[in-house]
Design an enzyme around this catalytic site. Structure first.
Site, PDB file in Angstrom:
ATOM      1  CB  SER A   1      41.692  37.098  46.036  1.00 39.37           C
ATOM      2  OG  SER A   1      40.695  35.736  46.632  1.00 39.37           O
TER       3      SER A   1
ATOM      4  CG  ASP B   1      46.496  45.567  28.566  1.00 40.90           C
ATOM      5  OD1 ASP B   1      47.101  45.486  29.561  1.00 40.90           O
ATOM      6  OD2 ASP B   1      47.432  44.974  27.435  1.00 40.90           O
TER       7      ASP B   1
ATOM      8  CE  LYS C   1      43.333  38.775  42.735  1.00 42.05           C
ATOM      9  NZ  LYS C   1      43.172  40.048  42.214  1.00 42.05           N
TER      10      LYS C   1
ATOM     11  CE1 TYR D   1      43.894  35.618  41.558  1.00 39.62           C
ATOM     12  CE2 TYR D   1      42.952  34.279  43.693  1.00 39.62           C
ATOM     13  CZ  TYR D   1      43.334  35.376  42.517  1.00 39.62           C
ATOM     14  OH  TYR D   1      41.473  36.173  42.487  1.00 39.62           O
TER      15      TYR D   1
END
Length: 253
Positions: A142, A62, A159, A155
């Site tokens: 991204s 993890d 990124k 999100y």
């Protein structure tokens, strides 16, 4: 072979982009550590690479937990005797929806998987690379981090943080011959998180909407991203650090 003999960790390699990177690097001679939180998927990928003639072992972790990332690095050293590169590919997103509808637990998970994982990889891998005289980090960011769209605000921010952090790491770690770069993939409708990115099932209407924003006329594939990772991991990129390669078909909006 472009990365022959290199020892490389790829996180989130139980499927999707991470699997593609692991396979491509193994094809080019690397000894890959396939890391994933899902042991069954990760073991399958590693076994498939070995069946194809590549060198791969699986290690579960993890990546939001420091002790598990430490164990991952230690297992790599035990298996391969060194760590040349670490590909931080594991990622997560909240569902595409208005920013104030994303709860705290969802927000925390996005930042833990996308950003804290890079912190832990640095904590445990940088000392190893310094001792060895150098190394490389490849962080998968991204297109959302530089050209954000509504609905994925938190999100997008995570990124963007990956991109800036990668550049800062490169500046700080350069004197230790440690290169740090990142890759910005564009939306891929065939990944496990595609419905979350799209805000619902990726039907033909949604596919057409996303595709219309990519001038090269197709979506990215795992191989597209893997080829960029291969270059950054290879000695061909020995003087490349602090860059972000956009694998997005010139996505314009």
């Amino acid at each position: 072979m472009r990365v022959a003999g290199k020892s490389i960790i790829i996180t989130g390699a139980g499927g999707g982009i991470g699997e593609g990177i692991a396979r491509r690097l193994a094809e080019e001679g690397a000894s890959v550590i396939v890391c994933d939180i899902d042991a069954q998927l990760g073991e399958q990928v590693a076994a498939s690479i070995r069946t194809s003639g590549g060198k791969a072992v699986f290690c579960t972790a993890d990546v939001t937990q420091g002790d598990q990332v430490q164990a991952l690095v230690e297992a790599t050293l035990k298996t391969n005797g060194k760590l040349d590169a670490m590909v931080n590919n594991a990622g997560w997103t909240h569902r595409n929806r208005p920013m104030l509808e994303v709860n705290e637990a969802e927000f925390d998970k996005v930042y833990a998987v996308n950003m804290k994982s890079i912190y832990w990889s640095a904590v445990h891998a940088v000392p190893v690379m310094k001792k060895a005289g150098g190394g490389s980090f490849i962080n998968i960011a991204s297109t959302a981090g530089i050209r954000p769209r509504p609905g994925l605000t938190w999100y997008n921010g995570s990124k963007a943080a990956v991109i800036v952090t990668s550049k800062s790491m490169a500046a700080e770690l350069g004197p230790d011959n440690i290169r740090v770069n990142c890759i910005n993939p564009v939306f891929n409708p065939d990944t496990g998180l595609s419905a979350e990115f799209a805000g619902g099932p990726v039907d033909e209407a949604r596919r057409a909407k996303f595709l219309a924003t990519i001038p090269l006329g197709r979506f990215s594939t795992a191989l597209d991203v893997a080829n960029a990772a291969l270059y950054l991991a290879s000695d061909e990129a020995a003087f490349i650090s602090g860059v972000c390669i956009e694998v997005d078909g010139a996505r314009c909006v």
